[in-house]
Design a protein around this motif. Structure first.
Motif, PDB file in Angstrom:
ATOM      1  N   TYR A  84      55.678 -35.985  45.548  1.00  0.00           N
ATOM      2  CA  TYR A  84      57.565 -36.374  45.855  1.00  0.00           C
ATOM      3  C   TYR A  84      57.551 -38.087  45.570  1.00  0.00           C
ATOM      4  O   TYR A  84      58.286 -38.580  44.911  1.00  0.00           O
ATOM      5  CB  TYR A  84      58.071 -35.301  46.217  1.00  0.00           C
ATOM      6  N   GLN A  85      57.053 -38.590  46.601  1.00  0.00           N
ATOM      7  CA  GLN A  85      57.477 -39.448  46.536  1.00  0.00           C
ATOM      8  C   GLN A  85      56.546 -39.823  45.548  1.00  0.00           C
ATOM      9  O   GLN A  85      57.250 -41.583  44.538  1.00  0.00           O
ATOM     10  CB  GLN A  85      57.012 -40.429  47.795  1.00  0.00           C
ATOM     11  N   LEU A  88      58.731 -40.613  42.275  1.00  0.00           N
ATOM     12  CA  LEU A  88      59.482 -41.130  42.557  1.00  0.00           C
ATOM     13  C   LEU A  88      59.701 -42.757  42.530  1.00  0.00           C
ATOM     14  O   LEU A  88      60.385 -43.465  41.459  1.00  0.00           O
ATOM     15  CB  LEU A  88      60.402 -41.027  43.780  1.00  0.00           C
ATOM     16  N   ASP A  89      58.427 -42.872  42.482  1.00  0.00           N
ATOM     17  CA  ASP A  89      57.545 -44.330  42.575  1.00  0.00           C
ATOM     18  C   ASP A  89      57.154 -44.214  40.554  1.00  0.00           C
ATOM     19  O   ASP A  89      58.417 -45.619  40.445  1.00  0.00           O
ATOM     20  CB  ASP A  89      56.015 -44.567  42.633  1.00  0.00           C
ATOM     21  N   LEU A  91      59.204 -43.536  38.159  1.00  0.00           N
ATOM     22  CA  LEU A  91      60.735 -43.339  37.627  1.00  0.00           C
ATOM     23  C   LEU A  91      60.824 -45.056  37.966  1.00  0.00           C
ATOM     24  O   LEU A  91      61.600 -44.949  37.094  1.00  0.00           O
ATOM     25  CB  LEU A  91      61.904 -42.282  38.880  1.00  0.00           C
ATOM     26  N   ALA A  92      61.141 -45.088  39.365  1.00  0.00           N
ATOM     27  CA  ALA A  92      61.178 -46.122  39.618  1.00  0.00           C
ATOM     28  C   ALA A  92      60.910 -47.442  38.819  1.00  0.00           C
ATOM     29  O   ALA A  92      61.067 -48.189  38.625  1.00  0.00           O
ATOM     30  CB  ALA A  92      61.392 -46.124  40.628  1.00  0.00           C
ATOM     31  N   PRO A  98      68.823 -44.944  33.941  1.00  0.00           N
ATOM     32  CA  PRO A  98      69.148 -44.153  35.628  1.00  0.00           C
ATOM     33  C   PRO A  98      69.705 -43.403  35.131  1.00  0.00           C
ATOM     34  O   PRO A  98      70.464 -42.598  35.407  1.00  0.00           O
ATOM     35  CB  PRO A  98      69.697 -44.894  36.175  1.00  0.00           C
ATOM     36  N   ARG A 103      66.315 -37.563  34.811  1.00  0.00           N
ATOM     37  CA  ARG A 103      65.424 -38.854  35.988  1.00  0.00           C
ATOM     38  C   ARG A 103      66.491 -38.321  36.972  1.00  0.00           C
ATOM     39  O   ARG A 103      66.186 -38.166  37.876  1.00  0.00           O
ATOM     40  CB  ARG A 103      65.833 -40.233  35.444  1.00  0.00           C
ATOM     41  N   GLU A 107      64.837 -36.749  40.447  1.00  0.00           N
ATOM     42  CA  GLU A 107      65.563 -38.048  41.395  1.00  0.00           C
ATOM     43  C   GLU A 107      66.259 -36.996  42.883  1.00  0.00           C
ATOM     44  O   GLU A 107      65.476 -36.914  43.658  1.00  0.00           O
ATOM     45  CB  GLU A 107      65.915 -38.647  41.251  1.00  0.00           C
ATOM     46  N   LYS A 108      66.527 -35.921  42.378  1.00  0.00           N
ATOM     47  CA  LYS A 108      67.294 -35.042  43.381  1.00  0.00           C
ATOM     48  C   LYS A 108      66.735 -34.046  43.544  1.00  0.00           C
ATOM     49  O   LYS A 108      66.922 -34.155  45.072  1.00  0.00           O
ATOM     50  CB  LYS A 108      69.056 -34.529  42.408  1.00  0.00           C
ATOM     51  N   ARG A 111      63.592 -35.996  46.085  1.00  0.00           N
ATOM     52  CA  ARG A 111      64.697 -36.658  47.221  1.00  0.00           C
ATOM     53  C   ARG A 111      64.528 -35.555  48.433  1.00  0.00           C
ATOM     54  O   ARG A 111      65.226 -36.062  49.389  1.00  0.00           O
ATOM     55  CB  ARG A 111      65.600 -37.304  46.830  1.00  0.00           C
TER      56      ARG A 111
END
Length: 192
Positions: A84-85, A88-89, A91-92, A98, A103, A107-108, A111
């Motif tokens: 899951y990290q 997020l990476d 997407l970033a 944003p 997205r 992200e929700k 996290r």
């Protein structure tokens, strides 16, 4: 028998055994490390003094997910955090704005699941309860599947195809925005 034992080992167990073998070989440079003895010691029928007793079907005592094709993974919670990290990476690092709803949703969810896993590293059942989307093994598969979807979403730039929609929350029409005919009314020409 030894082959069977090594094929049934988790990746964590194999890392532990290889680190034991490396330490043993450093300690005795001229002697050879006997992997069979390490394996037998690590997989003894006698529980180690610091181990908690296993409860069948729970935690390390879990032997089946009950789902065909999905094996038990006792390292699923740390894998969840990693996968899951990674979402997020990715997407970033992307150029997705944003404000894109995809997205925001990913992200929700990511996290929340990372937080649930980090707070309950040793309690996969609690992670399953908090996430409420299946067993931890299924949550790992969901992260893998989401990565595939995200790759498609990013390569096709699908967020550019989503157009904003104006929603009228409080219609000003007297009939509630349904038109000239209310529900249950029959048209004038068809009255009996």
């Amino acid at each position: 028998f030894f082959f069977y034992q090594t094929t049934m080992m988790s990746s964590h167990t194999l890392r532990v055994l290889s680190s034991i073998a490396v330490r043993s070989s450093r300690a005795a440079r001229h002697s050879t490390c006997n992997v069979t003895n390490i394996t037998r010691a690590a997989f003894s029928a006698q529980p180690a003094a610091h181990d908690k007793p296993l409860t069948p079907g729970i935690g390390l005592g879990k032997t089946s997910t009950g789902l065909v094709g999905l094996d038990v993974d006792h390292d699923a919670v740390p894998k969840m955090i990693t996968k899951y990290q990674a979402l997020l990476d990715k997407l970033a690092a992307s150029d997705m704005p944003p404000t894109a709803q995809y997205r925001i949703n990913v992200e929700k969810i990511a996290r929340y699941r990372i937080a649930a896993a980090q707070e309950n590293l040793d309690d996969p059942e609690k992670v399953e309860e908090l996430c409420n989307c299946g067993q931890v093994e299924e949550l790992v598969v969901q992260a893998d599947n989401e990565m595939k979807v995200m790759d498609m979403y990013l390569s096709n730039r699908w967020w550019e195809l989503v157009k904003p929609v104006d929603i009228e929350y409080n219609p000003s029409d007297e009939d509630g925005g349904h038109g000239d005919v209310e529900w249950g009314d029959t048209p004038d020409g068809e009255k009996k």
